[in-house]
Enzyme design. Structure first.
Site, mmCIF file in Angstrom:
data_model
loop_
_atom_site.group_PDB
_atom_site.id
_atom_site.type_symbol
_atom_site.label_atom_id
_atom_site.label_comp_id
_atom_site.label_asym_id
_atom_site.label_seq_id
_atom_site.Cartn_x
_atom_site.Cartn_y
_atom_site.Cartn_z
ATOM 1 N N GLU A 165 0.792 -1.240 0.000
ATOM 2 C CA GLU A 165 0.000 0.000 0.000
ATOM 3 C C GLU A 165 0.823 1.288 0.000
ATOM 4 O O GLU A 165 0.614 2.152 0.854
ATOM 5 C CB GLU A 165 -0.961 -0.022 1.194
ATOM 6 C CG GLU A 165 -1.916 -1.199 1.119
ATOM 7 C CD GLU A 165 -2.778 -1.378 2.368
ATOM 8 O OE1 GLU A 165 -3.050 -0.380 3.047
ATOM 9 O OE2 GLU A 165 -3.183 -2.522 2.640
ATOM 10 N N GLU A 276 -6.163 -10.136 -1.652
ATOM 11 C CA GLU A 276 -6.911 -10.025 -0.386
ATOM 12 C C GLU A 276 -8.407 -9.927 -0.671
ATOM 13 O O GLU A 276 -9.074 -8.978 -0.288
ATOM 14 C CB GLU A 276 -6.455 -8.792 0.398
ATOM 15 C CG GLU A 276 -4.960 -8.784 0.679
ATOM 16 C CD GLU A 276 -4.503 -7.638 1.568
ATOM 17 O OE1 GLU A 276 -5.358 -7.033 2.251
ATOM 18 O OE2 GLU A 276 -3.305 -7.361 1.581
HETATM 19 O O1 9MR Z 1 -6.316 -8.268 8.752
HETATM 20 C C1 9MR Z 1 -5.156 -7.601 9.236
HETATM 21 C C2 9MR Z 1 -5.383 -7.136 10.675
HETATM 22 O O2 9MR Z 1 -5.552 -8.269 11.530
HETATM 23 C C3 9MR Z 1 -4.188 -6.307 11.147
HETATM 24 O O3 9MR Z 1 -4.482 -5.753 12.422
HETATM 25 C C4 9MR Z 1 -3.898 -5.178 10.147
HETATM 26 C C5 9MR Z 1 -2.621 -4.401 10.517
HETATM 27 O O4 9MR Z 1 -1.494 -5.229 10.488
HETATM 28 O O5 9MR Z 1 -3.722 -5.709 8.848
HETATM 29 C C6 9MR Z 1 -4.847 -6.408 8.360
HETATM 30 O O6 9MR Z 1 -4.578 -6.880 7.062
HETATM 31 C C7 9MR Z 1 -4.390 -5.864 6.083
HETATM 32 C C8 9MR Z 1 -3.297 -6.332 5.144
HETATM 33 O O7 9MR Z 1 -2.145 -6.667 5.862
HETATM 34 C C9 9MR Z 1 -2.998 -5.280 4.103
HETATM 35 N N1 9MR Z 1 -4.200 -4.855 3.401
HETATM 36 C C10 9MR Z 1 -5.346 -4.491 4.254
HETATM 37 C C11 9MR Z 1 -5.629 -5.651 5.200
HETATM 38 C C12 9MR Z 1 -6.932 -5.476 5.953
HETATM 39 O O8 9MR Z 1 -6.901 -4.331 6.714
#
Ligand code: 9MR
Length: 363
Positions: A165, A276
């Site tokens: 991102e 995702e």
């Molecule tokens: O699902 C993930 C959540 O449990 C974590 O707290 C968060 C921060 O590390 O990340 C979430 O996953 C994200 C992914 O790593 C990147 N794209 C967005 C995802 C959903 O928020």
């Protein structure tokens, strides 16, 4: 409430359209324990993956379900720097090793997610007094971190989300949202991360993973512009991850827009991965459902099915489709601490196929 109103109107429209919602009603299949596994239905198209935690792999019942349906896994959090290396000199490989070993033992592929995520913040960008470090120090720390992690999982992780991102921008002036990595190195933190990962494992596929690229055209434009530039400059960016956290009611997340972005990335010459995938059904986040209304379920089935039709048509350009979770069993908390669910995946909380699963698998 808004979800119910919108669902009602979409249902009426769909009722009188040439492709009515009733075409997506698989009521007769629900509850069938003998369904065909997801990865097998899609075997000729692409890998089907899901994001997991170590606990999924430790549970006998859940691992059986995973092995039936998925050919690839991603660690939802276990491979993030905040978990692996939360402070200088502190390493914690336990969860990541559990997932890696599960994949090794069961012949599953593993996507590494993610080496650098600037907006999450990191100890790497600050000294002991909390001041920003120099560019040289940050690049050295990134280099060493990437080298340790990529080398450790070289045998099993063949694809890395190297930078996650990076193209978030400020709506007022269009400039990239600041984060410490960007402040210290400029955009070079992105290209250097790819170079370091390539140095650590020259045969791994290196992916840039971005969110909301369908609904946010400006972000998509940044993505295309930079990927093209970096590919032309010889930066080892091999793939782009289209995250695909879709919403049923976001009209820009449409099959046509999905096709367009696939065409554009393909023209640049990178592999495409859906990294995702999920589809929320709430028109506004405060619309919470214990039980999803049947017409909303069918609407989710129809839109998912149309998106997957596009993915199948482009199977030669797409190597994997990964869901963000293995089932709807992903409890969330309201501000008042109450548990609720988002119903965003293709399997229900009991790990059984939902109506949307059958819609996606009926072709
Ligand atoms: O699902 C993930 C959540 O449990 C974590 O707290 C968060 C921060 O590390 O990340 C979430 O996953 C994200 C992914 O790593 C990147 N794209 C967005 C995802 C959903 O928020």
């Amino acid at each position: 409430m808004l979800t119910k109103i919108l669902s009602f109107f979409l249902t009426i429209i769909s009722f009188i359209s040439f492709n009515p919602l009733s075409n997506y009603d698989y009521y007769d299949k629900l509850g069938d324990e003998d369904y065909e596994g997801f990865k097998d239905v899609y075997a000729e198209y692409f890998d089907i993956g899901a994001a997991v935690g170590g606990w999924h792999c430790r549970s006998e019942k859940i691992s059986e379900y995973i092995l039936k349906n998925y050919s690839s896994l991603t660690a939802e959090n276990a491979f993030k720097q905040a978990v692996l290396n939360p402070a200088e000199g502190v390493w914690n490989f336990t969860e990541a090793d559990t997932i890696a070993d599960f994949c090794r033992q069961n012949g599953l592929k593993l996507r590494g997610h993610c080496l650098v995520w600037g907006y999450l913040g990191s100890w790497m960008t600050r000294d002991s007094e909390g001041n920003l470090v120099s560019k040289d120090v940050l690049l050295q720390r990134m280099h060493d971190y990437i080298n340790v992690v990529v080398t450790r999982y070289k045998d099993i992780v063949r694809v890395w989300d190297v930078v996650n991102e990076p193209f978030g921008y400020d709506k007022r002036d269009g400039a990239f949202k600041q984060n410490d990595f960007l402040t210290i190195c400029g955009e070079e933190y992105i290209t250097k991360a790819f170079e370091f990962a390539h140095e650590a494992d020259p045969t791994a596929v290196l992916c840039l993973n971005e969110t909301t690229v369908l609904k946010n055209q400006k972000k998509q434009n940044y993505l295309l512009k930079y990927i093209e530039k970096w590919v032309n400059e010889g930066v080892p960016v091999h793939a782009v991850g289209i995250q695909s956290h879709w919403n049923l009611f976001v009209l820009n997340e449409s099959p046509r827009r999905l096709q367009k972005v696939i065409d554009k990335l393909y023209k640049i010459g990178v592999d495409i991965q859906i990294t995702e995938c999920d589809m929320r059904i709430d028109a506004i986040p405060s619309d919470i459902f214990d039980e999803v209304p049947r017409n909303t379920e069918l609407l989710q089935s129809k839109k998912m099915s149309q998106m997957f039709e596009v993915l199948r048509k482009n199977a030669d350009k797409i190597s994997s489709v990964t869901f963000w979770g293995i089932s709807d069993n992903r409890p969330q908390k309201t501000e008042d601490g109450e548990t609720y669910y988002r119903h965003e995946l293709l399997f229900d909380r009991d790990y059984m196929p939902k109506n949307a699963y059958y819609a996606v698998c009926d072709f």
